[in-house]
Scaffold this motif. Structure first.
Motif, PDB file in Angstrom:
ATOM      1  N   PRO A  68       1.497  -6.786   6.884  1.00 55.63           N
ATOM      2  CA  PRO A  68       0.807  -6.703   5.531  1.00 55.63           C
ATOM      3  C   PRO A  68       0.460  -5.055   5.434  1.00 55.63           C
ATOM      4  CG  PRO A  68      -0.346  -8.070   6.392  1.00 55.63           C
ATOM      5  CD  PRO A  68       0.730  -8.252   7.258  1.00 55.63           C
ATOM      6  N   ALA A  69       0.249  -4.555   6.739  1.00 54.73           N
ATOM      7  CA  ALA A  69      -0.288  -3.166   6.724  1.00 54.73           C
ATOM      8  C   ALA A  69       0.780  -2.071   6.387  1.00 54.73           C
ATOM      9  CB  ALA A  69      -0.983  -2.944   8.071  1.00 54.73           C
ATOM     10  N   LEU A  70       2.046  -2.558   7.076  1.00 56.05           N
ATOM     11  CA  LEU A  70       3.311  -1.794   6.794  1.00 56.05           C
ATOM     12  C   LEU A  70       3.785  -1.961   5.537  1.00 56.05           C
ATOM     13  CD1 LEU A  70       5.246  -2.742  10.230  1.00 56.05           C
ATOM     14  CD2 LEU A  70       4.296  -0.436   9.541  1.00 56.05           C
ATOM     15  N   ALA A  71       3.870  -3.329   5.008  1.00 53.27           N
ATOM     16  CA  ALA A  71       4.174  -3.639   3.742  1.00 53.27           C
ATOM     17  C   ALA A  71       3.471  -2.619   2.548  1.00 53.27           C
ATOM     18  CB  ALA A  71       4.189  -4.962   3.342  1.00 53.27           C
ATOM     19  N   ASN A  72       2.187  -2.718   2.799  1.00 54.70           N
ATOM     20  CA  ASN A  72       1.240  -1.770   2.049  1.00 54.70           C
ATOM     21  C   ASN A  72       1.568  -0.504   1.677  1.00 54.70           C
ATOM     22  OD1 ASN A  72      -0.173  -4.120   0.918  1.00 54.70           O
ATOM     23  ND2 ASN A  72      -1.872  -4.170   2.513  1.00 54.70           N
ATOM     24  N   LYS A  73       2.330  -0.079   2.894  1.00 54.98           N
ATOM     25  CA  LYS A  73       2.601   1.392   2.748  1.00 54.98           C
ATOM     26  C   LYS A  73       4.155   1.619   2.370  1.00 54.98           C
ATOM     27  CE  LYS A  73      -0.698   3.193   5.719  1.00 54.98           C
ATOM     28  NZ  LYS A  73      -1.695   3.849   4.810  1.00 54.98           N
TER      29      LYS A  73
END
Length: 85
Positions: free
Chosen positions: A27-32
């Motif tokens: 989710p951290a990557l997807a949020n970026k």
């Protein structure tokens, strides 16, 4: 990460800690707006996988491992099924 990254392959150990780290990173990557692509290893880690592979086959096997992960990513599966990306 580079500002232009659009995909990141995630290949932590296959143990519980590695799985947990993968679940937190997705989710951290997807949020970026970076597509996370988990690389599924059934046992051990990438260095174990490569160490068990004959030297002359490592490049091909790693390429296949990453290609399989990319084909199995949710975005790729959606494209294969004709869904909008």
């Amino acid at each position: 990460l580079l500002p232009s990254a659009v995909q990141v392959f995630i290949c932590f150990d296959s143990d519980e800690a590695g799985q947990s780290a993968t679940e937190r990173l997705i989710p951290a990557l997807a949020n970026k707006d970076i597509e996370p692509i988990p690389v599924g290893l059934t046992t051990g880690d990438l260095s174990d996988y490569l160490a068990a592979t004959p030297l002359e086959e490592r490049t091909d096997r790693l390429g296949h491992l990453l290609a399989d992960a990319e084909l199995n990513s949710p975005q790729s599966r959606g494209l294969l099924l004709g869904e909008a990306a």
